[in-house]
Design an enzyme around this catalytic site. Structure first.
Site, short mmCIF file in Angstrom:
data_model
loop_
_atom_site.label_atom_id
_atom_site.label_comp_id
_atom_site.label_asym_id
_atom_site.label_seq_id
_atom_site.Cartn_x
_atom_site.Cartn_y
_atom_site.Cartn_z
N GLU A 17 0.84 -1.20 0.00
CA GLU A 17 0.00 0.00 0.00
C GLU A 17 0.88 1.25 0.00
O GLU A 17 2.09 1.18 0.13
CB GLU A 17 -0.91 0.02 1.24
CG GLU A 17 -2.23 -0.70 1.09
CD GLU A 17 -3.25 0.09 0.28
OE1 GLU A 17 -2.89 1.15 -0.28
OE2 GLU A 17 -4.42 -0.36 0.21
N ASN A 103 -5.14 4.47 7.84
CA ASN A 103 -5.10 3.78 6.54
C ASN A 103 -4.99 4.79 5.41
O ASN A 103 -5.96 5.49 5.12
CB ASN A 103 -6.37 2.93 6.36
CG ASN A 103 -6.25 2.04 5.14
OD1 ASN A 103 -5.37 1.20 5.06
ND2 ASN A 103 -7.16 2.21 4.18
N ASN A 157 -9.58 5.67 2.07
CA ASN A 157 -8.55 5.26 1.11
C ASN A 157 -8.09 6.41 0.24
O ASN A 157 -7.87 7.50 0.74
CB ASN A 157 -9.03 4.05 0.31
CG ASN A 157 -8.24 2.80 0.65
OD1 ASN A 157 -7.01 2.83 0.72
ND2 ASN A 157 -8.92 1.70 0.91
N ASP A 211 -9.77 1.62 -4.30
CA ASP A 211 -8.78 1.61 -3.22
C ASP A 211 -7.91 2.86 -3.33
O ASP A 211 -8.41 3.96 -3.21
CB ASP A 211 -7.98 0.31 -3.31
CG ASP A 211 -7.28 -0.08 -2.01
OD1 ASP A 211 -6.88 0.83 -1.27
OD2 ASP A 211 -7.12 -1.28 -1.74
#
Length: 302
Positions: A17, A103, A157, A211
């Site tokens: 990520e 995140n 995200n 995402d």
């Protein structure tokens, strides 16, 4: 125009990520979320190195204007002194509840870090069973102050801004929404939320869950499609998919532009417990020949 896809770092992550291209070093920084590793891929030498932050969760690594990096550790934000000196100093502790995690994040043109949160599962997300509305969207100013902007997010995200910084784009993966907001870069505020693309719509079929995201110099969005093995280019004015790049694994997580002229698209991915028919899952991919370019990424000013 025909693109070329290459796995430049094979099977490097369990859940890759947060890619960030540093044009000064020609290096790609990214994280392995549930391992707590931050990675540096040197595109000149081909070397991929890693550091462990001493936590099971690491979702952000972005260079600082003052040197070193801003990083995240589960519910904390911290400063990593340098790649060669792995001293980590917290700058914002327990931003979120213990059940959650930070995140994804990105820095705006003023040097302010924007980041979100979500419930913290123990493995690669199962979108169908993910607890809803437990996350938020925050910003970290260079002076260290943290502000909450939006609540009731499920999995915060991808984010990015248009060229004149009047619009911020933002994704909630489980809601399957790509949103736009009016953006005030001086005040560091967002307003006037509206939907740019609805991945649950029949007009955008087989796209999985949006995402990570980046933007090109033409103002078009490039969105990673988790559980669909794609990155799609979306026109935010019409909400339509105008290009699709297909990858040899399903769990595509994020993307950013890099290379000497920002014409290479770097893409992260996740690996399921059993690789099966997707042996390149968890690799870092580079896409060339797209015929578009991205922009220089911003560094954190704090």
């Amino acid at each position: 125009m025909s693109e070329k896809i290459e796995a430049v770092v094979k099977n490097s992550t369990r859940l890759g990520e947060g890619p960030h291209w540093d044009d000064t070093t020609q290096c790609l920084y990214y994280v392995d979320l549930f391992v707590g590793d931050v990675h540096r891929y040197n595109a000149v030498t081909g070397d991929d190195s890693r550091l462990n932050l001493g936590d099971t969760i690491a979702s952000i690594i972005i260079p600082r204007q003052k040197g070193g990096f801003v990083v995240s550790k589960r519910t904390d934000l911290a400063i990593l002194d340098s790649w060669d000196r792995d001293k980590v100093t917290s700058i914002a502790n327990r931003v979120e509840a213990d059940a959650n995690m930070i995140n994804d994040g990105k820095v705006d043109a003023s040097g302010r870090l924007w980041f979100g949160s979500c419930f913290c599962g123990k493995d690669i997300p199962d979108p169908d069973n993910w607890p809803k509305h437990q996350g938020s969207l925050y910003s970290l100013d260079p002076d260290g102050s943290v502000k909450k902007h939006i609540s009731n997010i499920t999995i915060s995200n991808g984010m990015d801004w248009n060229d004149d910084n009047s619009v911020m784009y933002y994704i909630d993966s489980i809601a399957r929404q790509v949103w736009a907001f009016d953006f005030d870069i001086t005040a560091g505020t967002v307003s006037n939320q509206r939907t740019v693309a609805d991945f649950s719509s029949t007009e955008i079929p087989d796209m999985g869950y949006p995402d990570g995201m980046t933007i090109d110099t033409e103002g078009k969005l490039w969105v990673a499609c988790f559980d669909a093995g794609k990155v799609v280019r979306i026109d935010p004015e019409t909400g339509t998919v105008i290009r699709t790049v297909k990858f040899p694994c399903e769990k595509i997580t994020s993307c950013c532009f890099g290379g000497e002229d920002f014409t290479d698209l770097y893409v992260t991915s996740a690996a399921p417990a059993q690789l099966g028919k997707t042996p390149l899952a968890g690799s870092i991919f580079k896409v060339t020949g797209l015929g578009v370019r991205g922009r220089k990424a911003n560094m954190f000013a704090g």
